[in-house]
Write a protein that holds these residues in place. Structure first.
Motif, PDB file in Angstrom:
ATOM      1  N   SER A 103      18.659 -30.995  14.187  1.00  0.00           N
ATOM      2  CA  SER A 103      18.420 -30.160  15.355  1.00  0.00           C
ATOM      3  C   SER A 103      19.657 -29.337  15.687  1.00  0.00           C
ATOM      4  N   ALA A 104      20.837 -29.959  15.606  1.00  0.00           N
ATOM      5  CA  ALA A 104      22.079 -29.246  15.919  1.00  0.00           C
ATOM      6  C   ALA A 104      22.339 -28.120  14.918  1.00  0.00           C
ATOM      7  N   GLU A 105      22.023 -28.372  13.648  1.00  0.00           N
ATOM      8  CA  GLU A 105      22.280 -27.348  12.626  1.00  0.00           C
ATOM      9  C   GLU A 105      21.279 -26.204  12.695  1.00  0.00           C
ATOM     10  N   SER A 106      20.048 -26.489  13.096  1.00  0.00           N
ATOM     11  CA  SER A 106      19.014 -25.454  13.099  1.00  0.00           C
ATOM     12  C   SER A 106      18.840 -24.786  14.452  1.00  0.00           C
ATOM     13  N   GLY A 107      19.313 -25.453  15.507  1.00  0.00           N
ATOM     14  CA  GLY A 107      19.123 -24.915  16.845  1.00  0.00           C
ATOM     15  C   GLY A 107      17.729 -25.163  17.394  1.00  0.00           C
ATOM     16  N   ILE A 108      16.947 -25.958  16.688  1.00  0.00           N
ATOM     17  CA  ILE A 108      15.595 -26.293  17.136  1.00  0.00           C
ATOM     18  C   ILE A 108      15.614 -27.682  17.745  1.00  0.00           C
ATOM     19  N   PRO A 109      15.062 -27.870  18.951  1.00  0.00           N
ATOM     20  CA  PRO A 109      15.042 -29.212  19.564  1.00  0.00           C
ATOM     21  C   PRO A 109      14.341 -30.221  18.672  1.00  0.00           C
ATOM     22  N   VAL A 110      14.747 -31.491  18.810  1.00  0.00           N
ATOM     23  CA  VAL A 110      14.102 -32.553  18.042  1.00  0.00           C
ATOM     24  C   VAL A 110      12.592 -32.555  18.303  1.00  0.00           C
ATOM     25  N   GLY A 111      12.211 -32.443  19.576  1.00  0.00           N
ATOM     26  CA  GLY A 111      10.794 -32.322  19.911  1.00  0.00           C
ATOM     27  C   GLY A 111       9.934 -33.331  19.185  1.00  0.00           C
ATOM     28  N   ASP A 112       8.952 -32.831  18.434  1.00  0.00           N
ATOM     29  CA  ASP A 112       8.069 -33.719  17.688  1.00  0.00           C
ATOM     30  C   ASP A 112       8.429 -33.756  16.201  1.00  0.00           C
ATOM     31  N   ALA A 113       9.727 -33.703  15.917  1.00  0.00           N
ATOM     32  CA  ALA A 113      10.206 -33.736  14.531  1.00  0.00           C
ATOM     33  C   ALA A 113       9.664 -34.963  13.807  1.00  0.00           C
ATOM     34  N   SER A 114       9.432 -34.811  12.512  1.00  0.00           N
ATOM     35  CA  SER A 114       8.923 -35.908  11.695  1.00  0.00           C
ATOM     36  C   SER A 114       9.785 -36.070  10.459  1.00  0.00           C
ATOM     37  N   ALA A 115       9.656 -37.245   9.842  1.00  0.00           N
ATOM     38  CA  ALA A 115      10.410 -37.522   8.616  1.00  0.00           C
ATOM     39  C   ALA A 115       9.463 -38.112   7.579  1.00  0.00           C
ATOM     40  N   VAL A 116       9.596 -37.646   6.347  1.00  0.00           N
ATOM     41  CA  VAL A 116       8.819 -38.170   5.227  1.00  0.00           C
ATOM     42  C   VAL A 116       9.789 -38.710   4.198  1.00  0.00           C
ATOM     43  N   VAL A 117       9.505 -39.908   3.712  1.00  0.00           N
ATOM     44  CA  VAL A 117      10.360 -40.534   2.710  1.00  0.00           C
ATOM     45  C   VAL A 117       9.527 -40.819   1.455  1.00  0.00           C
ATOM     46  N   SER A 118      10.038 -40.394   0.318  1.00  0.00           N
ATOM     47  CA  SER A 118       9.412 -40.685  -0.968  1.00  0.00           C
ATOM     48  C   SER A 118      10.489 -40.560  -2.044  1.00  0.00           C
ATOM     49  N   ARG A 119      10.175 -41.003  -3.222  1.00  0.00           N
ATOM     50  CA  ARG A 119      11.153 -40.880  -4.305  1.00  0.00           C
ATOM     51  C   ARG A 119      11.288 -39.425  -4.735  1.00  0.00           C
ATOM     52  N   GLY A 120      12.517 -39.066  -5.185  1.00  0.00           N
ATOM     53  CA  GLY A 120      12.748 -37.737  -5.701  1.00  0.00           C
ATOM     54  C   GLY A 120      12.096 -37.549  -7.066  1.00  0.00           C
ATOM     55  N   THR A 121      11.966 -36.306  -7.481  1.00  0.00           N
ATOM     56  CA  THR A 121      11.322 -35.966  -8.751  1.00  0.00           C
ATOM     57  C   THR A 121      12.330 -35.940  -9.883  1.00  0.00           C
ATOM     58  N   ALA A 153      17.669 -40.939   1.341  1.00  0.00           N
ATOM     59  CA  ALA A 153      16.967 -41.844   2.249  1.00  0.00           C
ATOM     60  C   ALA A 153      17.891 -42.898   2.831  1.00  0.00           C
ATOM     61  N   ASP A 154      18.990 -43.206   2.107  1.00  0.00           N
ATOM     62  CA  ASP A 154      19.935 -44.194   2.647  1.00  0.00           C
ATOM     63  C   ASP A 154      20.909 -43.594   3.641  1.00  0.00           C
ATOM     64  N   GLY A 155      20.721 -42.315   3.958  1.00  0.00           N
ATOM     65  CA  GLY A 155      21.550 -41.644   4.963  1.00  0.00           C
ATOM     66  C   GLY A 155      22.832 -41.075   4.434  1.00  0.00           C
ATOM     67  N   SER A 156      23.117 -41.273   3.172  1.00  0.00           N
ATOM     68  CA  SER A 156      24.371 -40.739   2.592  1.00  0.00           C
ATOM     69  C   SER A 156      24.232 -39.255   2.246  1.00  0.00           C
ATOM     70  N   GLY A 157      25.355 -38.605   2.097  1.00  0.00           N
ATOM     71  CA  GLY A 157      25.346 -37.185   1.703  1.00  0.00           C
ATOM     72  C   GLY A 157      25.082 -36.270   2.877  1.00  0.00           C
ATOM     73  N   ASP A 158      24.973 -35.007   2.565  1.00  0.00           N
ATOM     74  CA  ASP A 158      24.785 -33.987   3.591  1.00  0.00           C
ATOM     75  C   ASP A 158      23.314 -33.632   3.751  1.00  0.00           C
ATOM     76  N   LEU A 159      23.005 -33.097   4.926  1.00  0.00           N
ATOM     77  CA  LEU A 159      21.684 -32.521   5.135  1.00  0.00           C
ATOM     78  C   LEU A 159      21.621 -31.204   4.375  1.00  0.00           C
ATOM     79  N   VAL A 160      20.577 -31.039   3.614  1.00  0.00           N
ATOM     80  CA  VAL A 160      20.421 -29.821   2.838  1.00  0.00           C
ATOM     81  C   VAL A 160      19.197 -29.071   3.340  1.00  0.00           C
ATOM     82  N   SER A 161      19.409 -27.833   3.788  1.00  0.00           N
ATOM     83  CA  SER A 161      18.296 -27.041   4.289  1.00  0.00           C
ATOM     84  C   SER A 161      17.390 -26.659   3.135  1.00  0.00           C
ATOM     85  N   GLN A 162      16.085 -26.755   3.377  1.00  0.00           N
ATOM     86  CA  GLN A 162      15.095 -26.441   2.334  1.00  0.00           C
ATOM     87  C   GLN A 162      14.504 -25.045   2.565  1.00  0.00           C
TER      88      GLN A 162
END
Length: 388
Positions: free
Chosen positions: A326-344, A379-388
């Motif tokens: 939210s801080a990086e995008s300037g968009i409130p958390v609001g109804d933000a969602s998270a999806v977790v799955s294995r990478g390709t 998913a373990d929280g390590s590394g940086d947030l990468v904008s998609q």
């Protein structure tokens, strides 16, 4: 007994309201739909019972008992008044009568009774409006009309005195005559024992409320904890609430393997194998303190390697990661969602190229009415947030 039923209905209403507030959509609706009419009916019949509503009919057993004990007589109808109350479209009337028993002194009384419309003509007052009666208990005043049930000889010679010349006896309220004896309600209605009755009614209401809310106990506790933090309602993205929901899912599924996780403020949707290492996958949903098993997943995984464990997800960091996004995008958390799955797997030389077998990743989505953004992070929280 009707007051106990009313107490139970009140408890069900309270429990249903709590369930509807904290539980999943539709929770408590069926309870409310049942409790409301039961509560209304119990109040109506309690009020009618307390008002002294009586029946003017006499059973064969009552008639036999009255004849054996010489409790027959005649009654003159002095006045009939409709109270304005109707039951099943039949009026409730007050009937003033003067009764002369075969044995004992005459008396005047007033009873409240349902009088079918087709029988109103038979209770018209007047000097000649004499009807045979059976007095239901020694000394009265309870009686019932027994037209056609006795011979003229059994009531011959009985003369009803003027109404004003005899004492007036009131029908005991909240009582009825059974087998020649008065029977009151299971629980008394007088001042004596009022405190104990109040305690009993309260206990019944609370017990029913607890029984209704019991399936949603997790949601109740979580809602109370959220209120202590100054929040209205539960947010399943926050660490404590998320931990409770994940434990409930793990307990219901029977193991900690999953292949896909969707985390939102009001529910968590999980795709998990029926058996660890197997590719047959079902959907489970946690919402409002309850886990629902929704059956087979719409898309079945190709490989068991797509599965991962809850411990591979930094559950305690989900909310923090959303705040960072939210801080990086300037968009409130609001109804933000998270999806977790294995990478390709992107290695074209690998046997699993294009399959979801890499380390689990978390995709965080935020949106407004005008903009959508998404971030990827380990998913373990390590590394940086990468904008998609």
């Amino acid at each position: 007994m009707l007051r106990l039923v009313f107490s139970a209905a009140v408890g069900a209403l309270i429990g249903g309201a709590v369930a509807a507030l904290v539980g999943p959509p539709g929770a408590g609706v069926w309870v409310l739909a049942i409790a409301v009419p039961i509560g209304i009916l119990s109040v109506v019949f309690t009020r009618l019972g307390a008002s002294g509503l009586a029946s003017t009919s006499v059973s064969q057993d009552d008639l036999t008992r009255a004849r054996t004990e010489d409790r027959l007589g005649v009654a003159r109808i002095e006045a009939v008044r409709q109270t304005g109350t109707q039951i099943n479209d039949q009026p409730v009337c007050e009937i003033d009568v003067t009764v002369q028993p075969r044995r004992g002194a005459a008396y005047a009384t007033t009873l409240r009774s349902i009088v079918p419309l087709v029988e109103l003509a038979s209770v018209r007052p007047g000097p000649a409006a004499l009807r045979p009666v059976a007095i239901l208990i020694e000394g009265g005043p309870e009686f019932g009309f027994i037209d056609g049930e006795v011979s003229p000889e059994e009531i011959a010679g009985l003369i009803v005195p003027p109404q004003g010349s005899v004492p007036t006896l009131a029908w005991p309220k909240a009582q009825r005559v059974v087998n020649g004896a008065r029977r009151g309600p299971l629980l008394g209605v007088g001042p004596r024992g009022r405190v104990l009755r109040g305690i009993l009614f309260t206990v019944v209401a609370l017990a029913v409320a607890v029984a209704v809310v019991a399936p949603y106990s997790r949601a109740v506790v979580m809602t109370a904890q959220a209120a202590q933090d100054g929040r209205i309602g539960v947010d399943l993205r926050r660490p404590d609430e998320l931990a409770v929901a994940v434990q409930a899912l793990e307990d219901e599924i029977g193991h900690d393997n999953v292949s896909s996780v969707l985390i939102r403020s009001d529910f968590i949707r999980v795709e998990a194998p029926l058996t660890p290492g197997d590719t047959e996958t079902d959907v489970w949903m946690y919402r409002g303190g309850v886990v629902d098993h929704e059956g087979a997943a719409p898309s079945q995984p190709d490989l068991a390697a797509e599965q991962f464990s809850w411990i591979d997800i930094a559950l305690s960091k989900v909310w923090t990661l959303m705040e960072r996004a939210s801080a990086e995008s300037g968009i409130p958390v609001g109804d933000a969602s998270a999806v977790v799955s294995r990478g390709t797997d992107g290695d074209i030389d690998s046997e699993t190229f294009g399959e979801s077998v890499e380390a689990p990743e978390m995709f965080i989505s935020l949106r407004t009415d005008y903009k959508n953004v998404s971030f990827r992070v380990n998913a373990d929280g390590s590394g940086d947030l990468v904008s998609q």
